[in-house]
Design an enzyme around this catalytic site. Structure first.
Site, mmCIF file in Angstrom:
data_model
loop_
_atom_site.group_PDB
_atom_site.id
_atom_site.type_symbol
_atom_site.label_atom_id
_atom_site.label_comp_id
_atom_site.label_asym_id
_atom_site.label_seq_id
_atom_site.Cartn_x
_atom_site.Cartn_y
_atom_site.Cartn_z
ATOM 1 N N ASP A 86 0.835 -1.203 0.000
ATOM 2 C CA ASP A 86 0.000 0.000 0.000
ATOM 3 C C ASP A 86 0.871 1.255 0.000
ATOM 4 O O ASP A 86 1.934 1.281 0.615
ATOM 5 C CB ASP A 86 -0.900 -0.019 1.235
ATOM 6 C CG ASP A 86 -2.038 0.986 1.137
ATOM 7 O OD1 ASP A 86 -2.324 1.455 0.018
ATOM 8 O OD2 ASP A 86 -2.638 1.304 2.176
ATOM 9 N N HIS A 142 3.326 3.332 -9.090
ATOM 10 C CA HIS A 142 3.189 1.902 -9.379
ATOM 11 C C HIS A 142 4.495 1.324 -9.929
ATOM 12 O O HIS A 142 4.873 0.202 -9.602
ATOM 13 C CB HIS A 142 2.045 1.672 -10.360
ATOM 14 C CG HIS A 142 0.698 1.975 -9.792
ATOM 15 N ND1 HIS A 142 0.285 1.510 -8.556
ATOM 16 C CD2 HIS A 142 -0.346 2.709 -10.292
ATOM 17 C CE1 HIS A 142 -0.945 1.932 -8.315
ATOM 18 N NE2 HIS A 142 -1.346 2.662 -9.346
ATOM 19 N N LEU A 172 11.699 -20.347 -3.496
ATOM 20 C CA LEU A 172 10.631 -19.482 -2.978
ATOM 21 C C LEU A 172 9.434 -19.594 -3.907
ATOM 22 O O LEU A 172 9.599 -19.613 -5.128
ATOM 23 C CB LEU A 172 11.102 -18.016 -2.920
ATOM 24 C CG LEU A 172 10.031 -16.957 -2.601
ATOM 25 C CD1 LEU A 172 9.611 -17.054 -1.128
ATOM 26 C CD2 LEU A 172 10.544 -15.549 -2.913
#
Length: 255
Positions: free
Chosen positions: A28, A45, A139
């Site tokens: 956020d 962004h 991962l």
């Protein structure tokens, strides 16, 4: 919780949690980061996408096995058409040009959410990325795209009801474990730690079922400013927490 960079180390002898196997992040602050600098939202962004790379690096360096990133919520479709277009274009660019980097790092890429809302070309990019990285084991990076937890729970309940109506499952056998198998997140362990940046302190329809016993951390840092040092500080903070799952600890730390 403010930034963890200045948090003290856990006290010696204190009962501590193991390193988190699964970390989930609500990324956020991209828009506020951009506005504070007089830049267009898209600049935030793009900077946030670079923070994703730092977050992945931090997860690998700290031995995290699963990392879920809330990249695009089901509510984000209600944003201005130009911003939605920019976000999907950015996603397309990274899927097309940056997945090889993840593959070289032995990262497996997967997705949750209502992917049917994206255009066919973007869905095909997702499938190519998923296929390329399918056998990587260092991962697992899970991108939540067009994702909403309430929608996933409702869809899972609907699918389970249909299975029961067809006689595929016995309604008397339905329990939490059986229900969880119908969630999109069923292939992955529940998150041990959920992080939100930008100072907001809510889950915003993210992993509501799966977060029942997750530890929560809220950082004042905007997502584009998130660094490997922030990730390491989160790991140190998590190591000092007591995870009791509703059980009472004796004074010596024993259950």
């Amino acid at each position: 919780m403010s930034s963890l960079r200045s948090r003290p180390s856990p006290l010696a002898g204190q009962a501590t949690a193991a390193a988190p196997r699964h970390v989930a992040v609500i990324m956020d602050g991209n828009g506020r980061w951009a506005r504070a600098r007089g830049k267009p939202i898209m600049a935030g962004h793009r900077a946030g996408a670079e923070a994703v790379r730092r977050c992945v690096k931090g997860a690998i360096e700290n031995g995290v096995r699963y990392l879920t990133l809330y990249a695009f919520s089901s509510e984000n479709w209600h944003r201005a058409a130009e911003e939605v277009s920019d976000l999907t274009s950015l996603l397309r660019f990274y899927l097309r040009h940056k997945v090889v980097e993840l593959h070289e790092q032995k990262v497996r890429l997967d997705f949750i959410g209502d992917l049917s809302r994206f255009d066919r070309g973007l869905r095909e990019e997702m499938e190519r990325a998923r296929a390329l990285t399918a056998h990587n084991t260092r991962l697992t990076l899970i991108l939540a795209l067009s994702y909403g937890a309430r929608n996933d729970v409702a869809r899972a309940a609907r699918d389970m009801a249909l299975a029961a109506a067809k006689g595929e499952i016995d309604p008397a056998s339905i329990n939490e474990t059986a229900f969880r198998a119908f969630l999109q997140t069923s292939p992955f362990p529940d998150p041990d730690l959920i992080v939100r940046t930008s100072g907001e302190r809510r889950l915003s329809n993210f992993l509501l079922w799966e977060s029942a016993y997750a530890e929560l951390a809220f950082l004042d840092v905007m997502w584009p400013d998130f660094t490997e040092a922030d990730f390491a500080a989160l790991m140190a903070d998590f190591a000092g927490r007591e995870r009791r799952y509703g059980k009472r600890l004796a004074p010596d730390g024993a259950l």
